[in-house]
Design a protein around this motif. Structure first.
Motif, mmCIF file in Angstrom:
data_model
loop_
_atom_site.group_PDB
_atom_site.id
_atom_site.type_symbol
_atom_site.label_atom_id
_atom_site.label_comp_id
_atom_site.label_asym_id
_atom_site.label_seq_id
_atom_site.Cartn_x
_atom_site.Cartn_y
_atom_site.Cartn_z
ATOM 1 N N VAL A 123 -22.451 28.949 -26.420
ATOM 2 C CA VAL A 123 -21.254 29.247 -27.204
ATOM 3 C C VAL A 123 -20.211 28.129 -27.094
ATOM 4 C CG1 VAL A 123 -21.533 31.760 -27.231
ATOM 5 C CG2 VAL A 123 -20.332 30.676 -25.324
ATOM 6 N N ARG A 160 -19.005 30.224 -44.594
ATOM 7 C CA ARG A 160 -19.417 31.004 -43.423
ATOM 8 C C ARG A 160 -18.829 32.409 -43.447
ATOM 9 N NH1 ARG A 160 -21.987 28.455 -39.583
ATOM 10 N NH2 ARG A 160 -22.036 26.199 -39.698
ATOM 11 N N LEU A 217 -23.459 24.624 -44.162
ATOM 12 C CA LEU A 217 -22.731 25.895 -44.111
ATOM 13 C C LEU A 217 -21.338 25.620 -43.537
ATOM 14 C CD1 LEU A 217 -25.660 28.040 -42.681
ATOM 15 C CD2 LEU A 217 -24.745 28.154 -45.010
ATOM 16 N N GLN A 264 -26.534 23.963 -40.594
ATOM 17 C CA GLN A 264 -25.226 24.365 -40.084
ATOM 18 C C GLN A 264 -24.140 23.332 -40.382
ATOM 19 O OE1 GLN A 264 -24.898 27.386 -38.934
ATOM 20 N NE2 GLN A 264 -27.095 27.785 -39.035
ATOM 21 N N THR A 300 -32.300 19.536 -26.673
ATOM 22 C CA THR A 300 -33.569 19.601 -27.404
ATOM 23 C C THR A 300 -33.839 20.950 -28.071
ATOM 24 O OG1 THR A 300 -34.778 20.375 -25.466
ATOM 25 C CG2 THR A 300 -34.619 17.988 -25.766
ATOM 26 N N ARG A 301 -32.846 21.866 -28.065
ATOM 27 C CA ARG A 301 -33.044 23.182 -28.687
ATOM 28 C C ARG A 301 -34.270 23.896 -28.120
ATOM 29 N NH1 ARG A 301 -30.074 24.330 -32.915
ATOM 30 N NH2 ARG A 301 -28.858 22.653 -33.816
ATOM 31 N N LEU A 322 -26.255 20.224 -30.336
ATOM 32 C CA LEU A 322 -27.533 20.806 -29.915
ATOM 33 C C LEU A 322 -28.641 20.153 -30.733
ATOM 34 C CD1 LEU A 322 -26.330 24.527 -29.832
ATOM 35 C CD2 LEU A 322 -26.865 23.099 -27.845
ATOM 36 N N GLY A 323 -29.669 19.696 -30.077
ATOM 37 C CA GLY A 323 -30.750 19.023 -30.790
ATOM 38 C C GLY A 323 -30.510 17.538 -31.034
ATOM 39 N N SER A 324 -29.396 17.016 -30.533
ATOM 40 C CA SER A 324 -29.125 15.593 -30.788
ATOM 41 C C SER A 324 -29.834 14.687 -29.784
ATOM 42 C CB SER A 324 -27.623 15.320 -30.822
ATOM 43 O OG SER A 324 -27.035 15.596 -29.565
ATOM 44 N N GLN A 380 -29.089 29.595 -29.360
ATOM 45 C CA GLN A 380 -28.370 30.840 -29.640
ATOM 46 C C GLN A 380 -27.579 31.328 -28.435
ATOM 47 O OE1 GLN A 380 -31.941 32.940 -30.835
ATOM 48 N NE2 GLN A 380 -31.382 32.840 -32.999
ATOM 49 N N GLY A 436 -34.318 18.071 -34.418
ATOM 50 C CA GLY A 436 -32.973 17.510 -34.457
ATOM 51 C C GLY A 436 -31.901 18.579 -34.568
ATOM 52 N N PRO A 437 -30.661 18.136 -34.812
ATOM 53 C CA PRO A 437 -29.583 19.115 -35.015
ATOM 54 C C PRO A 437 -29.927 20.014 -36.200
ATOM 55 C CG PRO A 437 -28.710 16.885 -34.766
ATOM 56 C CD PRO A 437 -30.191 16.744 -34.896
ATOM 57 N N GLN A 452 -23.780 22.910 -33.389
ATOM 58 C CA GLN A 452 -25.166 22.766 -33.836
ATOM 59 C C GLN A 452 -25.518 21.318 -34.175
ATOM 60 O OE1 GLN A 452 -27.147 25.341 -33.534
ATOM 61 N NE2 GLN A 452 -25.456 26.694 -32.976
ATOM 62 N N LEU A 453 -24.501 20.477 -34.270
ATOM 63 C CA LEU A 453 -24.758 19.055 -34.476
ATOM 64 C C LEU A 453 -25.047 18.381 -33.126
ATOM 65 C CD1 LEU A 453 -24.735 16.961 -36.777
ATOM 66 C CD2 LEU A 453 -22.323 16.564 -36.286
ATOM 67 N N LEU A 460 -16.334 21.680 -27.795
ATOM 68 C CA LEU A 460 -16.457 22.595 -28.927
ATOM 69 C C LEU A 460 -16.716 24.017 -28.448
ATOM 70 C CD1 LEU A 460 -18.792 20.322 -31.096
ATOM 71 C CD2 LEU A 460 -16.384 20.780 -31.562
ATOM 72 N N GLY A 461 -16.240 24.998 -29.248
ATOM 73 C CA GLY A 461 -16.557 26.398 -28.946
ATOM 74 C C GLY A 461 -15.385 27.204 -28.444
ATOM 75 N N PRO A 480 -18.067 23.359 -40.564
ATOM 76 C CA PRO A 480 -19.457 23.423 -40.088
ATOM 77 C C PRO A 480 -19.468 23.717 -38.590
ATOM 78 C CG PRO A 480 -19.089 21.458 -41.423
ATOM 79 C CD PRO A 480 -17.748 22.058 -41.194
ATOM 80 N N ASP A 481 -20.495 24.403 -38.108
ATOM 81 C CA ASP A 481 -20.596 24.690 -36.677
ATOM 82 C C ASP A 481 -21.053 23.417 -35.974
ATOM 83 O OD1 ASP A 481 -20.973 25.552 -34.118
ATOM 84 O OD2 ASP A 481 -22.174 27.301 -34.645
ATOM 85 N N LEU A 482 -20.093 22.637 -35.508
ATOM 86 C CA LEU A 482 -20.424 21.324 -34.960
ATOM 87 C C LEU A 482 -21.160 21.407 -33.623
ATOM 88 C CD1 LEU A 482 -17.154 19.482 -36.034
ATOM 89 C CD2 LEU A 482 -19.409 19.346 -37.116
#
Lengths: 530, 530
Positions: free
Chosen positions: B226, A209, A256, A253, B208-209, B256-258, B223, A248-249, B253-254, B239-240, B249-251
């Motif tokens: 944070v 990153r 990365l 990321q 759900t992003r 978000l969307g889960s 986006q 999904g997630p 983002q794991l 997190l954040g 890894p930017d967790l």
């Protein structure tokens, strides 16, 4: 000279930068070092060889990649030993071979990397991906296990360039400088210029990153990546069907920042931009760091953003301007560097100037801007001659939300000063902001003091204190250097045990035998393979 | 009227939108439906109750949350049954209670959600997080298991607003409209306006992003986030620490969307911006969709970006403009909507106009822009009266890189037309781009045809064909609707079996008994709990 004209540097193991372009310490710096009580340390020791791989393992690797792509000589292995943190350099000077690879292999394609990982997993042979080799956080130094360094330099192609979508597929071993040269031939730029630019590579940027000096204009490397391919001991993962998705997630990321622990990234699809037609850099002066912070926050939050935006604190400004007041703590205000690239830079420059002037800034013209731009990759070159003289020099960095930054800066500085003063080596601590976001920014610290007799232990104490201060003041343990081994426990604390357990579970799926970069990122006592 | 003035809508189960503001079909639309061969379907059936939870389970939940925060009556449970896809609405009309929750609970805090998950995990009781309830991809409809709907509406606070960092901490149950109202009181906006804005909530956006109509100016919801807090059966994850970080890894983002499969997001820290002082929307006309695509790509790649940027294809333009040529396929070019919010919109507007004019666009003034803006949340209201009349109406979406978009659009359209024509119901297929990035954009399709006797099966065939076309043409299976159950297998194909296995391993760590949204996102045959 622009970034794409820079040659691919041949780094020397244990010393930063291209030996063809050494940097000597200016006489004023040598004088200043005396005030810190610096004495020349012992001469470097030669590395002592260690046992390599078994003949069976060597034969297997030879069969996979060919004898000419497997190296076991001491010079090659020593040249792939750890990265470029100050402790790494000090260990190099001490001839410490405890974390030297047992062999170095040079696969040439994704398929060869994939086959290598499959075989190494079957053989329970640890592997460390080695691209630019420029880690400054112990990202290449697994402890207590024999391992193979997988040098990716032969994955050096620009595979595809999509001019409609403005994307480029670059292999992981392409150096930063080579990537710019390849893209420049087609009229494009990546716009990623970390200070390690001369040595670092695409795969390393992705795995850690990375964030470059032009991040205000071009974004972080993780924001540039829209697709990637990773070889794992279990097979290949390919991600990225679209710039953004709600499927999904965002698993890109998860790859990365995984620092080679989940697989070896063999190529990435990155967003590219047309080469800038105009470029200008200028200096600005503010009365204080706090005043400058408000000014750059205005730009980060309300725009317009320049391409480069940096703010040095009082001490760093004094050092940069070779102000003799530096040892008295600095006094002459602070300097910001504001750079513009692209089209119509004149318009943006006028708009930015209005914001900075309203915030109390004073324009200093292009002189300081060009001085910074010309020297932008040279600072790390100074570290080696400083270490030669007996100074301890190291950097560390963090990021936080805007409201937390003043306290974060104060507490980290105090922790460093206290930890080093207690050891009889009061330091100079410099700080700058070099990456801004709407909600916060990075802080980058440079520490200089005299070495004690055991500078590795000396720095470890200081670093531990700084890490604790970062955590206590609510910052992240690293904004762009990565976790490696140096930030492992602080990272685990930052994300918490459940998140670490989840990451460990992912690793167990992709790397069931724990061969990938063991001990990096994931604390070893939680690593499923340990 | 601005977004923050919109009331929080009381959605009716099985019909979209606020019943206080019904939308009638215009006479021209009724006329057009005749051409599609539409006939009025059977009257809706009443739901038939099903067994609920055991007394033991009810007592446990009552003890945790209090009797007044546990509902088991048919009306409440029916009102929490599935989401708002067309198949969902059709099942509602059929009185289908197969995926009705056995109970609905209303926790009021993170701690209550955490305690609830711990207890439900111990009891192996499935839970479905229910915030706005506006899923259109079967994200609230686990099959074959009794479950509790966890309605998050009592997590409705703006917890903190940091004016320096421009961040707000919002609880998961805050509706989109309520969030804007809360922020507007302090002079801020989130700037997230999906078409589900009147019903959807902060937690759902995150899970759900989501992406809103002003994404060109404000970004996607993922986006904006944070920081976040999530309750899981194993405990809490937070997190954040900074806007961006290189700490692994930017967790975030794991999470978000889960989609509620890893835990229940109870609050997020989001980036906010000052409320816009100016606003203008205008229409632009291009000769063809392809011409318009090149024009909006120019803006996405070289800027400046307006706040809203949408491009309808020929058919959608004709429908929007009530052009009688629509049934002949449209002919009068295509319309784009370009919206500006913020400061100095006049300057940006002039710059954007120059780019669009150079690309062949013709400015149509504010009339079409304001018409779109006023009706921006009304389109889904039309679906219910259309279904009443016997039309089948549904939307689906994807995203891809710019170079892939023309083929992606053509192949998805062809798949839909073929699959529905084969069933004797030739459709009208409309398409627009509503989210642009430097490297690509989204495509949003609307399909209208006559219902067959089994419209759910009819649509399933069409949707399966569309999914296959998206996959074959290299798009992502969803740009902003999410995976749910409807995109489960296509998602698994998109990211591949290893990535799914990794996700499944994460779920197994956080939700070892598989109680969270079973069957959503992760294909059930791979779900560790199944």
């Amino acid at each position: 000279m622009t970034e794409s004209d820079l040659p691919v540097a041949q780094l020397t193991p244990g010393r930063w930068g291209d030996p063809a372009h050494p940097v000597a310490l200016p006489p004023a710096a040598l004088e200043a070092l005396k005030h810190l009580g610096v004495r020349r340390p012992a001469e470097p020791a030669a590395p002592v060889d260690r046992p390599g791989l078994s003949n069976e393992a060597l034969q297997l690797l030879e069969k996979l990649l060919g004898a000419e792509h497997l190296k076991t000589d001491l010079e090659t292995r020593w040249g792939h030993t750890r990265g470029y943190s100050t402790p790494d350099l000090l260990r190099h000077r001490a001839g410490d071979t405890t974390d030297m690879p047992a062999a170095v292999v040079y696969p040439a394609s994704h398929d060869e990397v994939q086959a290598l990982l499959t075989t190494c997993s079957e053989q329970h042979l640890a592997v460390v991906p080695y691209a630019g080799g420029t880690s400054v956080v112990g990202g290449l130094a697994p402890q207590g296990t024999a391992f193979i360094a997988v040098d990716l330099r032969r994955l050096e192609r620009l595979v595809e360039l999509d001019e409609i979508s403005r994307t480029a597929t670059l292999e992981a071993g392409v150096r930063g400088t080579a990537a710019e040269a390849l893209l420049a031939e087609r009229g494009y730029t990546l716009g990623h210029f970390p200070q390690s630019y001369e040595g670092a590579s695409i795969g390393g940027y992705a795995a850690t990153r990375s964030s470059g000096q032009s991040s205000a204009g071009y974004g972080r490397f993780d924001q540039m990546v829209v697709g990637l391919t990773m070889a794992t001991p279990r097979g290949t993962i390919e991600l990225g069907k679209a710039p953004m998705s709600a499927a999904g997630p965002d698993l890109r990321q998860l790859v990365l920042g995984s620092e080679g622990t989940l697989g070896i990234i063999t190529s990435v699809v990155v967003r590219i931009r047309p080469r800038p037609v105009e470029r200008s850099f200028e200096g600005w002066r503010f009365g204080s760091f706090d005043e400058g912070l408000v000014a750059i926050r205005r730009l980060a939050q309300d725009g317009p953003l320049p391409t480069v935006l940096r703010l040095s604190d009082e001490a760093e400004t004094a050092i940069n301007l070779a102000d003799p007041d530096v040892l008295a703590g600095g006094s002459g205000g602070v300097q910001a560097i504001v750079g513009f690239e692209g089209e119509r830079t004149g318009v943006r420059r006028t708009e930015v100037a209005a914001v900075l002037t309203a915030a109390g800034g004073e324009e200093m013209g292009e002189g300081p801007g060009e001085t910074w731009r010309e020297g932008r990759y040279r600072a790390p070159y100074l570290r080696d001659p400083l270490l030669d003289e007996g100074a301890l020099v190291e950097t560390l960095e963090t990021a936080g939300f805007w409201s937390a930054l003043p306290q974060l800066k104060a507490q980290v500085t105090e922790a460093l000063v206290t930890a080093l003063t207690e050891q009889g080596t009061p330091p100079i601590v410099l700080c700058h902001v070099s990456h801004v976001y709407e909600t916060g920014a990075s802080l980058y610290f440079t520490v200089i003091c005299a070495q004690t007799d055991d500078p590795i232990a000396q720095w470890r104490k200081a670093k531990t204190a700084a890490n604790a201060a970062i955590s206590a003041a609510g910052g992240t343990i690293t904004h762009h250097h990565g976790v490696g081994t140096d930030h492992r426990s602080a990272y685990a604390e930052e994300v918490g045990p459940l998140a670490i357990e989840a990451l460990q579970a992912v690793k167990h799926v992709l790397d069931p035998n724990g061969i990938l970069n063991p001990g990096i990122l994931i604390p070893p006592d939680l690593d499923p393979a340990s």
